[in-house]
Design a protein around this motif. Sequence first.
Motif, PDB file in Angstrom:
ATOM      1  N   PHE A  32       0.835  -1.200   0.000  1.00 25.93           N
ATOM      2  CA  PHE A  32       0.000   0.000   0.000  1.00 25.93           C
ATOM      3  C   PHE A  32       0.871   1.252   0.000  1.00 25.93           C
ATOM      4  N   ALA A  33       1.885   1.281   0.884  1.00 23.84           N
ATOM      5  CA  ALA A  33       2.776   2.442   0.981  1.00 23.84           C
ATOM      6  C   ALA A  33       3.599   2.614  -0.286  1.00 23.84           C
ATOM      7  N   LEU A  34       4.032   1.494  -0.888  1.00 21.66           N
ATOM      8  CA  LEU A  34       4.824   1.565  -2.121  1.00 21.66           C
ATOM      9  C   LEU A  34       3.996   2.129  -3.269  1.00 21.66           C
ATOM     10  N   LEU A  35       2.768   1.656  -3.410  1.00 23.00           N
ATOM     11  CA  LEU A  35       1.893   2.168  -4.465  1.00 23.00           C
ATOM     12  C   LEU A  35       1.540   3.633  -4.241  1.00 23.00           C
ATOM     13  N   ALA A  36       1.535   4.052  -2.967  1.00 22.21           N
ATOM     14  CA  ALA A  36       1.175   5.430  -2.644  1.00 22.21           C
ATOM     15  C   ALA A  36       2.268   6.431  -3.021  1.00 22.21           C
ATOM     16  N   VAL A  37       3.482   5.936  -3.316  1.00 25.86           N
ATOM     17  CA  VAL A  37       4.579   6.827  -3.704  1.00 25.86           C
ATOM     18  C   VAL A  37       4.201   7.620  -4.949  1.00 25.86           C
ATOM     19  N   ARG A  38       3.351   7.060  -5.790  1.00 31.99           N
ATOM     20  CA  ARG A  38       2.908   7.743  -7.006  1.00 31.99           C
ATOM     21  C   ARG A  38       1.897   8.848  -6.697  1.00 31.99           C
ATOM     22  N   MET A  39       1.477   8.946  -5.423  1.00 29.13           N
ATOM     23  CA  MET A  39       0.563   9.977  -4.934  1.00 29.13           C
ATOM     24  C   MET A  39      -0.830   9.879  -5.552  1.00 29.13           C
ATOM     25  N   VAL A  40      -1.180   8.693  -6.026  1.00 28.30           N
ATOM     26  CA  VAL A  40      -2.528   8.447  -6.525  1.00 28.30           C
ATOM     27  C   VAL A  40      -2.777   6.943  -6.539  1.00 28.30           C
ATOM     28  N   PHE A  41      -3.973   6.554  -6.166  1.00 28.69           N
ATOM     29  CA  PHE A  41      -4.396   5.169  -6.330  1.00 28.69           C
ATOM     30  C   PHE A  41      -5.345   5.144  -7.531  1.00 28.69           C
ATOM     31  N   TYR A  93       1.854  12.337   1.882  1.00 31.31           N
ATOM     32  CA  TYR A  93       2.423  11.016   2.152  1.00 31.31           C
ATOM     33  C   TYR A  93       2.660  10.811   3.647  1.00 31.31           C
ATOM     34  N   THR A  94       2.655  11.902   4.409  1.00 32.27           N
ATOM     35  CA  THR A  94       2.832  11.809   5.856  1.00 32.27           C
ATOM     36  C   THR A  94       1.755  10.931   6.483  1.00 32.27           C
ATOM     37  N   ASP A  95       0.547  11.026   5.968  1.00 35.38           N
ATOM     38  CA  ASP A  95      -0.550  10.210   6.504  1.00 35.38           C
ATOM     39  C   ASP A  95      -0.312   8.721   6.233  1.00 35.38           C
ATOM     40  N   ILE A  96       0.282   8.401   5.087  1.00 38.55           N
ATOM     41  CA  ILE A  96       0.617   7.012   4.761  1.00 38.55           C
ATOM     42  C   ILE A  96       1.695   6.503   5.719  1.00 38.55           C
ATOM     43  N   LEU A  97       2.701   7.330   5.989  1.00 45.97           N
ATOM     44  CA  LEU A  97       3.774   6.941   6.897  1.00 45.97           C
ATOM     45  C   LEU A  97       3.247   6.720   8.315  1.00 45.97           C
ATOM     46  N   ALA A  98       2.339   7.580   8.752  1.00 44.19           N
ATOM     47  CA  ALA A  98       1.765   7.435  10.095  1.00 44.19           C
ATOM     48  C   ALA A  98       1.032   6.110  10.215  1.00 44.19           C
ATOM     49  N   MET A  99       0.230   5.767   9.212  1.00 38.51           N
ATOM     50  CA  MET A  99      -0.481   4.492   9.225  1.00 38.51           C
ATOM     51  C   MET A  99       0.496   3.321   9.242  1.00 38.51           C
ATOM     52  N   SER A 100       1.585   3.428   8.472  1.00 37.42           N
ATOM     53  CA  SER A 100       2.575   2.355   8.403  1.00 37.42           C
ATOM     54  C   SER A 100       3.264   2.145   9.746  1.00 37.42           C
ATOM     55  N   LEU A 101       3.567   3.231  10.450  1.00 38.13           N
ATOM     56  CA  LEU A 101       4.199   3.125  11.771  1.00 38.13           C
ATOM     57  C   LEU A 101       3.277   2.438  12.768  1.00 38.13           C
ATOM     58  N   PHE A 102       2.003   2.780  12.738  1.00 39.59           N
ATOM     59  CA  PHE A 102       1.040   2.124  13.629  1.00 39.59           C
ATOM     60  C   PHE A 102       0.945   0.631  13.285  1.00 39.59           C
ATOM     61  N   ALA A 103       1.052   0.304  11.999  1.00 38.43           N
ATOM     62  CA  ALA A 103       0.977  -1.100  11.592  1.00 38.43           C
ATOM     63  C   ALA A 103       2.162  -1.895  12.142  1.00 38.43           C
ATOM     64  N   VAL A 104       3.364  -1.333  12.039  1.00 37.13           N
ATOM     65  CA  VAL A 104       4.558  -2.002  12.567  1.00 37.13           C
ATOM     66  C   VAL A 104       4.453  -2.159  14.088  1.00 37.13           C
ATOM     67  N   ALA A 105       3.767  -1.215  14.728  1.00 38.61           N
ATOM     68  CA  ALA A 105       3.624  -1.233  16.184  1.00 38.61           C
ATOM     69  C   ALA A 105       2.735  -2.368  16.679  1.00 38.61           C
ATOM     70  N   ILE A 106       2.208  -3.196  15.765  1.00 36.41           N
ATOM     71  CA  ILE A 106       1.411  -4.348  16.180  1.00 36.41           C
ATOM     72  C   ILE A 106       2.306  -5.462  16.743  1.00 36.41           C
TER      73      ILE A 106
END
Length: 309
Positions: free
Chosen positions: A122-131, A263-276
């Motif tokens: 999800f984060a990798l695809l978001a690098v393009r700044m569009v889904f 992209y900051t919002d994507i990074l925040a979600m990713s950090l919470f995911a790793v925190a599992i």
Amino acid sequence: MPPTAIISTLGFVIGIALLIKGADLFVGGGSGLAARYRISPTLIGFTVIAFGTSFPEFVVNMQAVVADAPDLALGNILGSTVANIALVLAICAIVNPGVIRQEPGVRGINEVLLMLGAVALFALLAVRMVFDLPAGIVMLGSFALIMWVLWRQGVATETAFESHGSRDYLLTGGGLLSVIIGANLIVTTATDIALVFGISPFIIGVSMVAVGTSLPELATSLTAVVRGEGGISVGNIIGSNIFNLLFVMGSAAVIRAIPIGSYTDILAMSLFAVAILPFFVESNRIRRGWGFVMLGAYAGYIYSLFGSG
């Protein structure tokens, strides 16, 4: 109090009641189906229950893309993923940390790694700044692959639950219907109230709508935890995140391109995911303590959103 506010408040209360009762019926039916078909309770959580409790996210996002409200759709997925970990799983770990354990017939932490893989994609695809359409196709294909892997791994030789016969279908179906109706009531009334204050669609999606659509996961998982059915609880949370990130967002992207504002919002979600990951250590004390830490982090996250919005 204006009549509209009274109606919204009443709808909110009814929604909570439907949600709680539906979750209880749903967990009971799901447990029975696990026993009936000799399927791991964790796998039932990953698939049937995760899909059912994530259905509100799917409905909200489909409505959002059709109504040309992509910010609401993206905010809903990011916020729901964070809420599932930092709110739902955190509360479950505080209430009964002992149920977060490896279940027979599955590979335990491997399912968590699958979820983290979905987050990374999800984060990798978001690098393009569009889904957009290509991203949506990749998401849906990856989702199908993950579900195939889970089904291949998920057949159990034993089960701790008892089947209620054909009544399991009625319990699961009736509970699911109640959960969906209750969640939709909560989301609708809460969103109506929030809009009065002129909050941006993205922040509404990340906070009010995300928490509202995550209430089925909270109600279902917490009910499972209280009843000692940890496999359903954890599987529900992890499965819901995979479902939301890949299937729900992938489906929305196929219909309409969804721009990414920051992209900051994507990074925040990713950090919470790793925190599992700390939730799966051996110590119950650490699990419970980490639950409190995550609740605090979630509160800070929501506060920062409203402070910046």
